[in-house]
Design an enzyme around this catalytic site. Sequence first.
Site, PDB file in Angstrom:
ATOM      1  N   ASN A  89     -34.724 -14.908 -11.464  1.00 44.74           N
ATOM      2  CA  ASN A  89     -33.432 -14.211 -11.342  1.00 44.74           C
ATOM      3  C   ASN A  89     -33.401 -12.866 -12.075  1.00 44.74           C
ATOM      4  O   ASN A  89     -32.571 -12.015 -11.773  1.00 44.74           O
ATOM      5  CB  ASN A  89     -32.351 -15.166 -11.902  1.00 44.74           C
ATOM      6  CG  ASN A  89     -31.038 -14.478 -12.169  1.00 44.74           C
ATOM      7  OD1 ASN A  89     -30.277 -14.206 -11.251  1.00 44.74           O
ATOM      8  ND2 ASN A  89     -30.769 -14.169 -13.434  1.00 44.74           N
ATOM      9  N   TYR A 153     -35.129  -0.346  -6.414  1.00 45.97           N
ATOM     10  CA  TYR A 153     -34.630  -1.731  -6.476  1.00 45.97           C
ATOM     11  C   TYR A 153     -34.787  -2.411  -5.118  1.00 45.97           C
ATOM     12  O   TYR A 153     -35.301  -3.539  -5.017  1.00 45.97           O
ATOM     13  CB  TYR A 153     -33.165  -1.681  -6.912  1.00 45.97           C
ATOM     14  CG  TYR A 153     -32.404  -2.983  -6.849  1.00 45.97           C
ATOM     15  CD1 TYR A 153     -32.526  -3.927  -7.859  1.00 45.97           C
ATOM     16  CD2 TYR A 153     -31.525  -3.250  -5.801  1.00 45.97           C
ATOM     17  CE1 TYR A 153     -31.802  -5.121  -7.813  1.00 45.97           C
ATOM     18  CE2 TYR A 153     -30.797  -4.425  -5.744  1.00 45.97           C
ATOM     19  CZ  TYR A 153     -30.944  -5.362  -6.750  1.00 45.97           C
ATOM     20  OH  TYR A 153     -30.219  -6.536  -6.702  1.00 45.97           O
ATOM     21  N   SER A 154     -34.360  -1.716  -4.039  1.00 45.11           N
ATOM     22  CA  SER A 154     -34.464  -2.300  -2.697  1.00 45.11           C
ATOM     23  C   SER A 154     -35.908  -2.627  -2.357  1.00 45.11           C
ATOM     24  O   SER A 154     -36.196  -3.678  -1.773  1.00 45.11           O
ATOM     25  CB  SER A 154     -33.931  -1.323  -1.643  1.00 45.11           C
ATOM     26  OG  SER A 154     -32.555  -1.206  -1.729  1.00 45.11           O
ATOM     27  N   LYS A 157     -36.955  -5.842  -3.872  1.00 43.88           N
ATOM     28  CA  LYS A 157     -36.316  -7.015  -3.258  1.00 43.88           C
ATOM     29  C   LYS A 157     -36.905  -7.298  -1.871  1.00 43.88           C
ATOM     30  O   LYS A 157     -37.067  -8.459  -1.495  1.00 43.88           O
ATOM     31  CB  LYS A 157     -34.793  -6.815  -3.188  1.00 43.88           C
ATOM     32  CG  LYS A 157     -34.106  -6.761  -4.559  1.00 43.88           C
ATOM     33  CD  LYS A 157     -34.275  -8.062  -5.343  1.00 43.88           C
ATOM     34  CE  LYS A 157     -33.373  -8.140  -6.560  1.00 43.88           C
ATOM     35  NZ  LYS A 157     -33.612  -9.338  -7.383  1.00 43.88           N
ATOM     36  N   ILE A 188     -21.618  -8.725  -6.901  1.00 47.54           N
ATOM     37  CA  ILE A 188     -21.140  -9.776  -7.814  1.00 47.54           C
ATOM     38  C   ILE A 188     -20.634  -9.112  -9.106  1.00 47.54           C
ATOM     39  O   ILE A 188     -21.227  -8.122  -9.566  1.00 47.54           O
ATOM     40  CB  ILE A 188     -22.293 -10.757  -8.157  1.00 47.54           C
ATOM     41  CG1 ILE A 188     -23.065 -11.183  -6.897  1.00 47.54           C
ATOM     42  CG2 ILE A 188     -21.763 -11.962  -8.926  1.00 47.54           C
ATOM     43  CD1 ILE A 188     -22.287 -11.942  -5.869  1.00 47.54           C
ATOM     44  N   ASP A 189     -19.641  -9.729  -9.740  1.00 56.45           N
ATOM     45  CA  ASP A 189     -18.952  -9.040 -10.849  1.00 56.45           C
ATOM     46  C   ASP A 189     -19.675  -9.128 -12.203  1.00 56.45           C
ATOM     47  O   ASP A 189     -19.029  -9.336 -13.226  1.00 56.45           O
ATOM     48  CB  ASP A 189     -17.513  -9.569 -10.983  1.00 56.45           C
ATOM     49  CG  ASP A 189     -17.473 -11.004 -11.507  1.00 56.45           C
ATOM     50  OD1 ASP A 189     -18.538 -11.623 -11.679  1.00 56.45           O
ATOM     51  OD2 ASP A 189     -16.352 -11.507 -11.752  1.00 56.45           O
TER      52      ASP A 189
END
Length: 263
Positions: A89, A153-154, A157, A188-189
Amino acid sequence: MLRGKRVIVTGASTGIGEQMAYHLARMGSHILVTARTEAKLQNVVRRCLELGAASARFVSGTMEDTAFAQHVVREAQTSLGGLDMLILNHVGASYFGFFDGDVEHVRKLLEINFLSYVAMTTSALPMLKESEGSIVVVSSMAGKVGFPFTVPYSATKFALDGFFSSLRQEFTIQSINVSITLCILGFIDTERAVRAAAEVLRERPAPRDECALEILKGAALRRRELYYRYSSTRLPLLLRDCAAELLDYLVRSRYRLPAPPGA
Ligand code: NDP
């Protein structure tokens, strides 16, 4: 289903990883958390024990170092006597903006966000084969469709999708009963994501504790892919093969972009 299971959660000092550790604790799992910041990990371990974890421990260090990634898995072998679930993660820091041409940054991010995932999986595989366990890979919409402003980052991933989807095929061919759940998350927060993108993204972030629970449900059910939230991930991706340019447009329209020069 996760009571008594032995689980590693990486990137568990904050954000979604921290929330997954707390859910696992409530379920009564044995938990090994890792990240760089020891003081935060100590707090996470203390809270996990309060919440009912069968056991909780941490190993601190950086995933820039492949040897550290392997060391975390060895620690699970020594202290837990095996492994049922490996939750990958963690994510290294990157910038939010146009690609700046810094190749070294791309290389470093690949080491943290991709190669350490490969190294941990490789080291953990003998234990996971024995337990017929699970690998959980936390990825993003940015790992399924091109996103502006997060090019390095992309790339990391997308690499995860290639590696783990191919590996899943090989597990099937070899009758290896280790599940691989690739998690495709929207916004996501978590503090990091909100700090980076809240001002430029038009959508509201989804809650990290709910996201963490959905990941664990998907993992326990051994699903191949998990989409959270469905409406902002799976539904737009249905356009990818039949209307790729429309999907690209929809992705761009999520951002509050500055007016082009001269406009
Ligand atoms: P956070 O930034 O909140 O947490 C990242 C974790 O990774 C922290 O525990 C951090 O701890 C750890 N970490 C960072 N660098 C390193 C390193 N070099 N070595 C080891 N650990 C490191 O991230 P989120 O919770 O937001 O994201 C979790 C996952 O979800 C990531 O894979 C992310 O890509 C994915 N995701 C998140 C989205 C979102 O909107 N939040 C959207 C889509 C996907 P420390 O600094 O102590 O090392």
